[in-house]
Design a protein around this motif. Sequence first.
Motif: not given
Length: 1568
Positions: A181-205
Amino acid sequence: MGLSFCGNDRGSNAYSVDNGVLDNGCFVDALNLVPHVFLLFITFPILFIGWGSQSSKVQIHHNTWLHFPGHNLRWILTFTLLFVHVCEIAEGIVSNTQMESSHLHLFMPALMGFIAATTSVVYYHNIETANFPKLLLALFIYWILAFITKMIKLWKFAEASLGVQHLRFCITALLVILYGLLMAVEINVIRVRKYVFFANPQRVKPPEDLQDLGVRFLQPFVNLLSKATYWWMNPLIIGAHKRPIELKKIGKLPIAMRALTNYLSLKDAYEEQKQNTDDPEKSPSIWRSMYRAFGRPILLSSTFRFTADLLGFAGPLCISGIVEHLNSTTEIDKTNKTGNMILGVYHMYSTELLQNTSVLAVLLFLALVLQRTFLQASYYVTIETGINLRGALLAMIYNKILRLSTSNMSMGEMTLGQINNLVAIETNQLMWFLFLCPNLWAMPVQIIMGVILLYYLLGNSAIIGAGVILLLAPVQYLIATKLADTQKSTLDYSTDRLKKTTEILKGIKLLKLYAWDNIFCDSVEETREKELTSLKTFALYTSMSIFMNAAIPIAAVLATFVTHAYIEEDRLSPAKAFASLALFHILVTPLFLLSTVVRFAVKALVSVQKLGEFLQSDEIGDDSWRNGEMSMPLESGKKYKYPGDTKAINRKGRYRMDNYEQPMRRQLRPTETEDVAVQINDGYFTWGSSLSTLSDINIRIPTGQLTMIVGQVGCGKSSLLLAMLGEMQTISGKVYWSKLPDCEIHLDGNISKNRHSVAYAAQKSWLLNATVEDNITFGSPFNKQRYKAVIDACSLQPDIDLLPFGDQTEIGERGINLSGGQRQRICVARALYQNTNIVFLDDPFSALDIHLSDHLMQEGILTFLQDNKRTVVLVTHKLQYLIHADWIIAMKDGSVLREGTLKDIQTHDVELYEHWKTLMNRQDQELEKETELESQTTLERKTLRRAFYSREAKNQIDDEDEEEEVEEDEDDNMSTTTSRRSKIPWRVCWRYLSSGGFLMVFLMVSSKLAKHSVMVAIDYWLAAWTSSNQRNESLVDPFANSANSTQNTEHHSYVPVFIILCGAAIALCLITSLTVEFLGVAAATNLHHNLLNKIIHAPIRFFDITPLGQILNRFSADTNIIDQHIPPTLESLTRSTLLCLSAIGIIAFVTPTFLIALVPLAVAFYFIQKYFRVASRDLQDLDDSTQLPLLCHFSETAEGLTTIRAFRHEARFKQRMLELTDTNNTAYLFLSAANRWLEVRTDYLGAMIVLTAAVAAIWSSSQSGLVGLGLTYALTVTNYLNWVVRNLADLEVQMAAVKKVNSFLSTESENYEGSMDVSQVPEDWPQHGEIKIQDLCVRYDPVLKPVLKHVNAHINPGQKVGICGRTGSGKSSLSLAFFNMVDVFEGKIVIDGIDICKLPLQTLRSRLSIILQDPVLFSGSIRLNLDPERTCTDDRLWEALEIAQLKNMVKALPGGLDAVVTEGGENFSVGQRQLFCLARAFVRKSSILIMDEATASIDMATENILQKVVMTAFADRTVVTIAHLVSSILEAEQVLVFSSGNLVECDSAANLLKQEDSVFHLLVQTHK
């Protein structure tokens, strides 16, 4: 036997990998270590670098508190993971004890896993606050590795045919799931914040709230651990120790909790209900809309509550387990051992773990911690929701108030009182109901669960015990309802007492001068007696309720165990006995609270019904017409040029009164349509009844001109204004307002004169609780020039100069009391100041004297308003101003009699014009009379000056004791040291207790101690009884017949003692609860009695320097706290403290080692309570101080509805209301969060106590019965620790009331004795009335300058003497000196041969008479006002009334002499009141009469009567007149002229007048 990772058992090949690497269990365990070590290696350097850089900024700025997706889920999973790791460690250690040598691999990986999991969450938190998601990759890799290694282990276990019955298999399986489950949570963070493996990471306020630094309430934004333990509150609570918490410190509310947000959601739900109902008559359900808006958090809270309640039952079960397994051997048969050896190590069965006492102790600790955390979370959520609901309801009520139809208010359907109740009481009832709401469904579940468990433990006898509890519950409910009723009647009596006290304090000067203080004091004491009777009933019911609480569990335990002893076959073991004891403790709370909750539910139903009725009541019509939407096409074509405000100030010469012809600058234009500002066609208006108040109204108000509306009283003038403003209900007809020209631009460029708002000054003046300036500007921008002009026009400057802070002084209900005229002028100034096109003034002259009226007419209305070409509508009775009117509307009986200019009326309706003329002449005569008299205004200013003169005098006294007292009261000075703020006021507590009487204190202390010792004895006896059973069982052969005989001997020895002890405990419970409550009543009786006597006998100076409100507060709020709040707090405090102490005593008795662990816990507890008490007191003060303005704002709005709506200021007032509500809610939220902070901490301390007690007991392996006893007591500590602190904090706040009362008890009384005995004074003294004043020096206070210096005078018997001088020259001080009311420090006054300073005060004051400047009447009968001592016959009273020309009037009243006088004599005119005072002086036939400026506040006619009476009825008596008008003493036989405390002239009036240079001559000249 050395330590080795895989163990070195004999013949084991632990390190061989012959069968394949993975088949070696030890290797698999070693493999499991890899991920944990990897994580620690990677994260530690990052954390250290991070922390190194952050140490400078300890408080992380909360801008950065961003939550990554899945934030809460991650925390929950991590906590679960930690728990499973703890289980794994425990299992490993227990298994290890079964092996020959130590196998580290059984628990070492689990330990590392625990450390790694902890690190992971710390690491994550730091990454989140730094908002640097790239570093999360490390965690991602860790979860994957851990998942894989655990999968391998699980697969190997499955191969070795381990199953669910083995504990280690279950644990491994759980870990696999969690890591997945923790692994799934971590994958979800990557999916939403796109901080790695993605060209444009999301800016958050960050969320909007956090960008606003004002938001200090961080509960919604912090992480889960901080949320659960309120860690974020630490800086606030600990900081409170150094400096008090202020409003700035608690900041704003987060958006989601603001009143506006919640109001909108509640309103939407309510509106939706409205639309969904088919039947328009049926009102929408408030319950449903509340559920729609606030249902979800309540459900969440209930879930928390259920979880907590279920966890609560873990306590008794763990206790029973620990006691049961304490003595049974934990050694497992060695034969069994080989069967469980799999993969070379021992695997235990799942059930085995729960038989290990140490494991149970840890489980008990965890269960307690979790239970308490969930419980506090549940409380917090309900409280937050309750506060949100209250905010929403207040906003809803306020919006409704702003739309209420005026007729509702005036016809009495909705009184101010009802509205105030809605705001103050009903919303709070609903809020409290929400707080207690989850209990409604949680408690029954708790009770049912408890009974089931008891039945499982004890069988049928448990049902009897539960039955006792259930039977006594309705009694609880009955007592609770009785309590509420008694409280109501007590309230009635105390309002009555307060009314009397207020009257006495307002008329204290008169009471002292007439020596009536004791009579009136007794009447208050009488009311207080009634109140005390009611209080005693209240105390009785309270003590009954406390008694029931304490006695029910004892009775239940008694019934259960005795029946169990006689019915059941199997004997009672300590394990069962103490588990059931703990269960009974758990059951009591819900049953006790259930009655409260049910009562609140009933109240809530009533409140909702009232709210519903209020929200359905009539509203004012939609007034779109004011915006000119439906109006006729009336464009006012004239575009004014506006020369700014200059003209208002550079005034051309003033108009004189005789300037009768119409001034040329305002020629009447032909009345074309475009010149009409307002027009009514065929109007019929009503105040809500079917009859029309105004009928057939056709009028026009010409633009930019002065319109006057005249007519007799009650002919509908004011109603006409209100009809134009849309406040009345229209039956038929239309009101048209002309539109604003499209662009009416000023020279200064802004669009001016907002047409849609009307400046309106109502007849009854209405002020805000704000500064004078705020009242005048009323939300408009401040313009100095304009403001000055307005103040001059209303001649407010002299009044403002008198106020202590000028125009920044607070006025209004809670501010300084202004007179009617001053209030009215401020209201007129408000209307003048507003930049509106239309001004409505409703009889602005009614409370003003003639000079002010003229000034206001000339400067304000004619010059200031007309120069700006504003349309003015003026309602007035002063006909002499009609000549200024451009347009006149004459009214009669609700319809228009005439309309036109004065010329039209003169030509067309001669009769009316003549009628006006005669009226005008009459008014002119009055005018002359008034001008002679010193005007009313100067008088008002004088009273104002008096009020402040005394206060200033107080400010001069720097080093007086009072000041020191005051400083002690205000502990908030920055200089006060920290220790001062956290000290408990022991001295005050002792003062309180000692005023209750030493006998009661002794009774209370001894009975409390006895009760708690007996309670301990009961439980100790139970321990002995049950332990003996166990021994019997092991001794006797169970199949022998002797079994029965032992059972019987056991009954004979143990049961009777048990019954006796329980009976004694119940009796003692009753005694203690009664003693505490009646101690409270005794203390309240004494404190109030002493306070009243001290204050009534205080010197008059005390009342000059102490504001009335402050004295009244002692009698209202503080007395109420002493009466009703301190006793229950005291009871609760002593009870919980003694419970905690007895528990700790017993644990220490059972296992003395516990005392070592107690020291750090005690230190922690000390600091927690020390910090909390200070913070709690501050927050409590903030909550109280922010509540008052809120309630005042509501009542103010309800009073000034018409004004607010006329000005169109609804939005501004709504905004203000939302701000006030939010401020109050913030304070309340912080207060409840602080309570949660405390409770979480004390609960964790309690859990620690339980853990240490359990561990100590297990290690010392003492007798099982005693261990059970110790643990049961340890469990109760958790419940009571926080009550100790909260009661301490409450008591401290409440003791402040005792302290304030005490500070008044130290005031000096007047010296009533005197040096002469009463018997030495002749009966008829003073016979002649001869007065000798010898070298008299007088001062008000030893620290002040003398007000009279070396005065010598001689007054012959029967002489009429006048005393005069400018204000403050010492005239009135002389009159007070005759009565010995001031400090005569040199010289003496001798009356008929006796020095008055030697006389007893009562005698002196009862033999002289005085008439004061302001007439004082008391509520009651006329007889009471003339002769409260009841010594005179009726004839004597009638005679006095006849002399005062009042006989006929009194005869006409119902009841004659017993006719009612309302409070302050309001049902008589001022003149009549003054005549009553004259009659009062005459009733007392004394040979000396002193008149202190007695004619100042009355009209000519009354004054003439007075003068005549004095000359005839008092012909043979000495009369001393202190005159402010020299004209009244021109006939005096002797005149004393004072100047700044010195007697400068003394001769007959005639002689003094002849001397042209005399001061008297000068005074007479200037007053002419």
